[in-house]
Enzyme design. Structure first.
Site, PDB file in Angstrom:
ATOM      1  CG  ASN A 156      -0.720  -0.356   2.316  1.00 18.93           C
ATOM      2  OD1 ASN A 156       0.636  -0.905   2.854  1.00 18.93           O
ATOM      3  ND2 ASN A 156      -1.226   0.899   3.278  1.00 18.93           N
ATOM      4  N   GLY A 231       2.779  -5.363   7.261  1.00 16.10           N
ATOM      5  CA  GLY A 231       2.475  -6.074   6.633  1.00 16.10           C
ATOM      6  C   GLY A 231       0.668  -6.321   8.152  1.00 16.10           C
ATOM      7  N   GLY A 236       1.631 -10.968  10.293  1.00 18.48           N
ATOM      8  CA  GLY A 236       2.979 -10.966  10.965  1.00 18.48           C
ATOM      9  C   GLY A 236       3.084 -11.767  12.169  1.00 18.48           C
ATOM     10  CD  GLU A 253       4.337  -0.205  12.436  1.00 23.20           C
ATOM     11  OE1 GLU A 253       2.997   0.157  12.765  1.00 23.20           O
ATOM     12  OE2 GLU A 253       5.819   0.766  13.716  1.00 23.20           O
ATOM     13  CB  CYS A 287      -2.380   0.184   8.505  1.00 19.89           C
ATOM     14  SG  CYS A 287      -1.355   1.458   8.665  1.00 19.89           S
ATOM     15  CD  GLU A 466       8.091   0.670  10.173  1.00 17.65           C
ATOM     16  OE1 GLU A 466       7.349   0.716   9.362  1.00 17.65           O
ATOM     17  OE2 GLU A 466       9.052   0.130   9.770  1.00 17.65           O
TER      18      GLU A 466
HETATM   19  P1  NAD Z   1       0.802  -9.113   3.840  1.00 14.72           P
HETATM   20  O1  NAD Z   1       0.600  -9.153   4.914  1.00 14.72           O
HETATM   21  O2  NAD Z   1      -0.882  -9.854   3.086  1.00 14.72           O
HETATM   22  O3  NAD Z   1       2.204  -9.152   3.355  1.00 14.72           O
HETATM   23  C1  NAD Z   1       2.533  -8.057   3.548  1.00 14.72           C
HETATM   24  C2  NAD Z   1       4.092  -8.985   3.110  1.00 14.72           C
HETATM   25  O4  NAD Z   1       4.838  -9.853   3.620  1.00 14.72           O
HETATM   26  C3  NAD Z   1       4.035  -8.906   2.019  1.00 14.72           C
HETATM   27  O5  NAD Z   1       5.588  -8.572   0.962  1.00 14.72           O
HETATM   28  C4  NAD Z   1       4.431 -10.187   1.277  1.00 14.72           C
HETATM   29  O6  NAD Z   1       4.502 -10.735   0.565  1.00 14.72           O
HETATM   30  C5  NAD Z   1       4.980 -11.019   2.821  1.00 14.72           C
HETATM   31  N1  NAD Z   1       4.438 -12.069   3.532  1.00 14.72           N
HETATM   32  C6  NAD Z   1       3.424 -12.577   3.068  1.00 14.72           C
HETATM   33  N2  NAD Z   1       2.876 -14.512   3.421  1.00 14.72           N
HETATM   34  C7  NAD Z   1       4.829 -14.269   4.351  1.00 14.72           C
HETATM   35  C8  NAD Z   1       4.961 -14.951   4.830  1.00 14.72           C
HETATM   36  N3  NAD Z   1       4.196 -16.111   5.624  1.00 14.72           N
HETATM   37  N4  NAD Z   1       5.860 -14.821   5.801  1.00 14.72           N
HETATM   38  C9  NAD Z   1       6.785 -13.886   5.329  1.00 14.72           C
HETATM   39  N5  NAD Z   1       6.266 -13.005   4.348  1.00 14.72           N
HETATM   40  C10 NAD Z   1       5.016 -13.130   4.018  1.00 14.72           C
HETATM   41  O7  NAD Z   1      -0.121  -7.597   3.605  1.00 14.72           O
HETATM   42  P2  NAD Z   1      -0.297  -6.477   2.358  1.00 14.72           P
HETATM   43  O8  NAD Z   1      -2.165  -7.598   1.961  1.00 14.72           O
HETATM   44  O9  NAD Z   1       0.731  -6.527   1.605  1.00 14.72           O
HETATM   45  O10 NAD Z   1      -0.738  -5.471   2.926  1.00 14.72           O
HETATM   46  C11 NAD Z   1      -1.646  -5.044   3.975  1.00 14.72           C
HETATM   47  C12 NAD Z   1      -2.029  -5.464   4.951  1.00 14.72           C
HETATM   48  O11 NAD Z   1      -0.858  -4.285   5.875  1.00 14.72           O
HETATM   49  C13 NAD Z   1      -3.262  -4.167   6.060  1.00 14.72           C
HETATM   50  O12 NAD Z   1      -3.123  -5.427   6.522  1.00 14.72           O
HETATM   51  C14 NAD Z   1      -2.594  -3.193   6.227  1.00 14.72           C
HETATM   52  O13 NAD Z   1      -3.210  -3.331   7.549  1.00 14.72           O
HETATM   53  C15 NAD Z   1      -1.055  -3.595   7.143  1.00 14.72           C
HETATM   54  N6  NAD Z   1      -0.235  -2.831   7.294  1.00 14.72           N
HETATM   55  C16 NAD Z   1       0.449  -1.851   8.387  1.00 14.72           C
HETATM   56  C17 NAD Z   1       0.675  -0.816   8.129  1.00 14.72           C
HETATM   57  C18 NAD Z   1       1.460  -0.094   9.592  1.00 14.72           C
HETATM   58  O14 NAD Z   1       2.475   0.579   9.482  1.00 14.72           O
HETATM   59  N7  NAD Z   1       0.946  -0.845  10.804  1.00 14.72           N
HETATM   60  C19 NAD Z   1       1.083  -0.160   7.407  1.00 14.72           C
HETATM   61  C20 NAD Z   1       0.782  -0.537   6.144  1.00 14.72           C
HETATM   62  C21 NAD Z   1       0.016  -1.672   6.060  1.00 14.72           C
END
Ligand code: NAD
Length: 486
Positions: A156, A231, A236, A253, A287, A466
């Site tokens: 995002n 993510g 996480g 995060e 997020c 962060e």
């Molecule tokens: P996601 O959790 O699907 O993926 C995030 C990253 O993790 C990607 O690079 C993905 O390839 C990787 N990934 C996927 N499975 C994994 C595994 N088993 N082990 C290690 N890495 C893995 O999230 P997304 O769909 O890319 O982003 C959206 C999510 O991120 C939302 O829930 C949003 O709230 C969150 N987000 C949080 C913040 C924050 O600062 N709190 C900021 C931005 C997005």
């Protein structure tokens, strides 16, 4: 509108070199049109292991962690300047790959440069303490770099997320292995080029495009000292579990389901206007999106009317059109997820006020109308679960205590807002809400989040912070030195 993409290398960046493409390729699609924009070569598991070895060498034997902090800082400042010199290229990549309206994309690029500038001057102001443990002893602490760190980013805010992780880690003297989201790797690959051009030594920054299997390998791997993940809460949790086997330092995060509390005495027009950024910014794919609107009962009608009016002013369309204020969702699969949440909310009895479908006149791409639901009971999935799209719910409350209880009825605790002209009330609520961040009577947009202030969440929204000087705590270890003076 077709546009020539800025030249960008499309292979893993390991040990200072863009690798030759392997057999596999991942198609990168423009979310606004569904068209192919690039094919990126994901890192193979062998290349991930090579990158870890390169980072280990750079950290264990190389000059980077041993360089005077001022010199490392100068290199970070050069990265900030190079990002701005290529700002248009970065903004185009964020628009075409991430579906971001170009004006917002430009602000994010400037924000990423600002993060490198900030950390360029941070590490010479972050050091240990002298502790008076006993009269015959001298006791002091050293802040040493954490080591080799893995960093995983979501789709995002691809460039900003990479900057938030790389800049403090580099300032601290760490060596980095960054894995961008497989959906949006382009701006991170351009950043690798910029970092190499600025003379950061080989192996200090390695960029590993690819998916979950690479993230999983990084989380499990022994020779990595820490992992910083942004993510979803579900992934996480998996990262934390995988990292447990080697007791890595973990920073997370994660998601949010943020409440915006509006009291009847607030400036209702201003609160509704702020929702344009707070709820619908980045098409709700944030997020920090305040998608749970808690409105004091006597103001619900006025607020809803004002919000509908504001939303009508949003302009959906090509991210490359300067007039566009709401871009598409990131992928067709994500469009389906958002639409399913909307349909489920209707079945659950929420009242659809506006939106809830694809806009007329935009048959291609992943566009979704800004969507408002009213009369949303706190038991509904829409109230509890992150939709990650341009969808919000309005729920009435009666008293201050009700508002606090309803805001806190969430597994998440990332962000929030409170609006009231009674500053005592606003601050009581700000203190009582269990979130890592909260805005009072206003809201910075995601791209204008201050780099000086810590960013992160309570509860299932994450671990650690962060930005600000806080990020340096994660990227450093503390060593206690005791000297016998007798
Ligand atoms: P996601 O959790 O699907 O993926 C995030 C990253 O993790 C990607 O690079 C993905 O390839 C990787 N990934 C996927 N499975 C994994 C595994 N088993 N082990 C290690 N890495 C893995 O999230 P997304 O769909 O890319 O982003 C959206 C999510 O991120 C939302 O829930 C949003 O709230 C969150 N987000 C949080 C913040 C924050 O600062 N709190 C900021 C931005 C997005």
């Amino acid at each position: 509108m077709t546009i020539a993409l800025p030249p960008v290398r499309l292979t893993p960046f390991i040990g200072g070199i863009f690798q030759e493409p392997g057999e596999r390729e991942e198609a990168i699609l423009d979310p606004a049109t569904g068209e192919l924009v690039a094919r990126v070569a994901p890192a193979s598991s062998g290349q991930v292991v090579e990158a870890i070895a390169a980072a280990r060498r750079a950290f264990d034997e190389g000059g980077w962690p041993r360089m005077p902090v001022f010199e490392r800082g100068q290199m970070l400042r050069a990265i900030a300047d190079h990002i701005m010199a290529r700002a248009q290229d970065f903004a185009l990549l964020e628009a075409v790959n991430g579906g971001k309206p170009i004006s917002g994309a430009r602000r994010e690029v400037a924000g990423a440069a600002r993060v490198f500038s900030y950390y360029a001057g941070a590490m010479d102001k972050f050091f240990g303490d002298t502790i008076p443990v006993a009269d015959n002893l001298l006791n002091f602490t050293l802040r040493e770099p954490l080591g080799v760190v893995a960093q995983i980013t979501p789709w995002n805010f691809p460039l900003l997320a990479a900057a938030w992780k790389l800049a403090p880690a580099l300032a601290a003297g760490c060596a980095c292995l960054l894995k961008p989201s497989p959906l949006t790797p382009l701006s991170t690959l351009l950043l690798a080029e910029v970092i190499a051009d600025c003379g950061v030594p080989p192996g200090v920054v390695n960029i590993l495009p690819g998916g979950a299997e690479i993230g999983q390998l990084l989380a499990e791997y022994d020779a990595i000292d820490g992992i910083s993940f942004t993510g979803s809460t579900a992934v996480g949790t998996a990262v934390m579990r995988a990292a447990a086997g080697t007791i890595k330092s973990v920073a997370l995060e994660l998601g949010g389901k943020n409440a915006c509390i509006v009291f009847a005495d607030a400036d209702i027009g201003k609160a509704a206007k702020s929702a344009i950024g707070a709820v619908f910014g980045n098409a709700g794919q944030s997020c920090s999106a305040r998608s749970r609107l808690l409105i004091q009962r006597s103001a619900v009608e006025a607020f809803t009317e004002a919000l509908v009016e504001e939303v009508a002013g949003l302009k959906l369309g090509s991210p490359l059109d300067a007039a566009t204020t709401l871009g598409p969702l990131i992928s067709a699969a994500h469009w389906d997820r958002v639409n399913q949440s909307v349909r489920k909310a209707e079945q659950d009895g929420a009242r659809l006020v506006t939106g809830g479908h694809r806009p007329a006149g935009l048959p291609n791409g992943n566009f979704y109308l800004p969507t408002i639901f009213a009369d949303v009971a706190p038991e509904l999935g829409l109230y509890r679960d992150e939709v990650f799209g341009p969808v919000c719910s309005i729920t009435p409350f009666d008293t201050e205590a009700d508002a606090i209880g309803m805001a806190n009825a969430s597994a998440y605790g990332l962000n929030g807002s409170v609006w009231s002209r009674d500053i005592g009330q606003a601050l009581r609520v700000a203190k009582a809400v269990r979130t890592g961040m909260i805005a009072v009577n206003g809201l910075p947009s995601a791209s204008s989040t201050s780099v000086f202030a810590p960013f992160g969440g309570y509860k299932r929204s994450g671990l650690g912070r962060e930005l600000g000087m806080n990020a340096l705590s994660f990227y450093t270890e503390t060593k206690t030195v005791t000297v016998d003076l007798t």
